[in-house]
Design an enzyme around this catalytic site. Structure first.
Site, PDB file in Angstrom:
ATOM      1  N   CYS A 192      -5.351  -1.845   4.819  1.00  0.00           N
ATOM      2  CA  CYS A 192      -5.022  -1.328   3.344  1.00  0.00           C
ATOM      3  C   CYS A 192      -3.791  -0.894   2.544  1.00  0.00           C
ATOM      4  CB  CYS A 192      -6.582  -1.708   2.661  1.00  0.00           C
ATOM      5  SG  CYS A 192      -7.427  -3.171   2.686  1.00  0.00           S
ATOM      6  N   HIS A 231      -6.553  -0.786  -3.149  1.00  0.00           N
ATOM      7  CA  HIS A 231      -7.474   0.172  -3.148  1.00  0.00           C
ATOM      8  C   HIS A 231      -6.986   1.654  -4.163  1.00  0.00           C
ATOM      9  CE1 HIS A 231      -8.262   1.654   0.408  1.00  0.00           C
ATOM     10  NE2 HIS A 231      -7.923   0.740   0.967  1.00  0.00           N
TER      11      HIS A 231
END
Length: 301
Positions: A124, A108
């Site tokens: 992440c 992301h």
């Protein structure tokens, strides 16, 4: 960064998924030792981007995964921050990985560009917003993602079995698929959309602007968004994560065919390597006072 996107499925309904221009075979390799993301097309390195990974080695999982969901302006549930907000730590794009089901680990953007290139996340993979925008537009659903540490033992990629030919039988017509482009977890093949729909007398068209396949026959319609895997018919709307673009064509699992052709019985014979499409037989119920073949009608006084 590990975060449970509690409203991931709700957000999916409201987020616009951009079209992809990538029809070649894409692969992503993320090296935690260098904090680099390498993007390949047809096994040729096309781009390398700096990323941020987990604060400790165990936070970002290592292994072989796939992209299973793509969101524009994802909602950040932990902080209650709306998608598209400059304060959103997820940035403006989310590519969810199969580990964790698509809503826990992902690639992301960020609201903290100074963290890129460091070990800063809770699991992440963070990217600069402009970099993840490019990646989002060039990464179809189902793209393989391998996360490794080059300083450690490389995670082995399981060898791909040699594909075996498949025959698709549609009434009196046969379609021979010499080299299937992939298989489902149960071993059944992915089947090409165009030749099968054309054999079933459907008209098939392509919208280049939205990368959507439009399939029609009479008042029936099937729309397949090739980037998101979203399928819309007269009866239902669903996502087909196994949809695959290869050799300039779309291919789908048997579960796709069973959902878009509810009046057709579709069977896979693994031993014969054969998929059969047959029209379902509808058994009519007898009228009151009559009997079905082989049944007696009892008249009560």
């Amino acid at each position: 960064m590990v975060k449970r996107l509690l409203v991931l499925l709700v957000a999916f309904s409201f987020c616009l998924v951009h079209a992809s221009t990538a029809f070649a075979a894409a692969t992503i390799i993320i090296d935690k030792s260098t904090n680099k993301l390498h993007y390949y097309q047809d096994e040729v390195l096309l781009k390398t981007f700096p990323v941020a990974t987990g604060k400790s080695p165990s936070l970002t999982p290592e292994g072989n995964f796939t992209v299973v969901i793509k969101l524009v302006n994802p909602y950040y549930a932990r902080g209650g921050i709306a998608g598209g907000s400059p304060q959103n730590p997820l940035g403006y794009r989310w590519l969810g990985l199969s580990v964790g089901g698509g809503g826990i680990y992902g690639i992301h953007g960020t609201n903290n560009p100074a963290s890129i290139g460091t070990y800063a996340s809770a699991g992440c993979i963070r990217m600069y917003n402009q970099d993840v925008n490019w990646l989002f537009d060039h990464t179809p659903l189902g793209t393989p993602v391998q996360i490794i540490r080059s300083g450690a033992t490389r995670v082995p990629t399981p060898p791909k079995p040699k594909p075996l030919p498949v025959t698709v039988a549609l009434g009196g017509k046969n379609i021979d698929i010499k080299v299937p482009v992939g298989t489902s977890p149960d071993g059944s093949p992915l089947l090409p959309l165009r030749p099968i729909f054309e054999a079933l007398d459907y008209a098939i068209g392509w919208d280049d602007a939205s990368h959507t396949i439009h399939i029609t026959k009479g008042n029936e319609y099937i729309n397949v968004a090739c980037t998101s895997g979203r399928v819309t018919t007269r009866q239902s709307v669903f996502v087909c994560p196994e949809l695959k673009l290869a050799q300039g064509a779309a291919h789908a699992p048997i579960s796709f065919w069973q959902r878009v052709l509810p009046k057709t019985q579709i069977n896979w014979d693994a031993g014969q390597r054969r998929v059969t499409f047959n029209e379902k037989t509808i058994m009519e119920k007898p009228f009151p006072g009559t009997s079905a073949p082989g049944e007696a009608v009892l008249q009560t006084p």
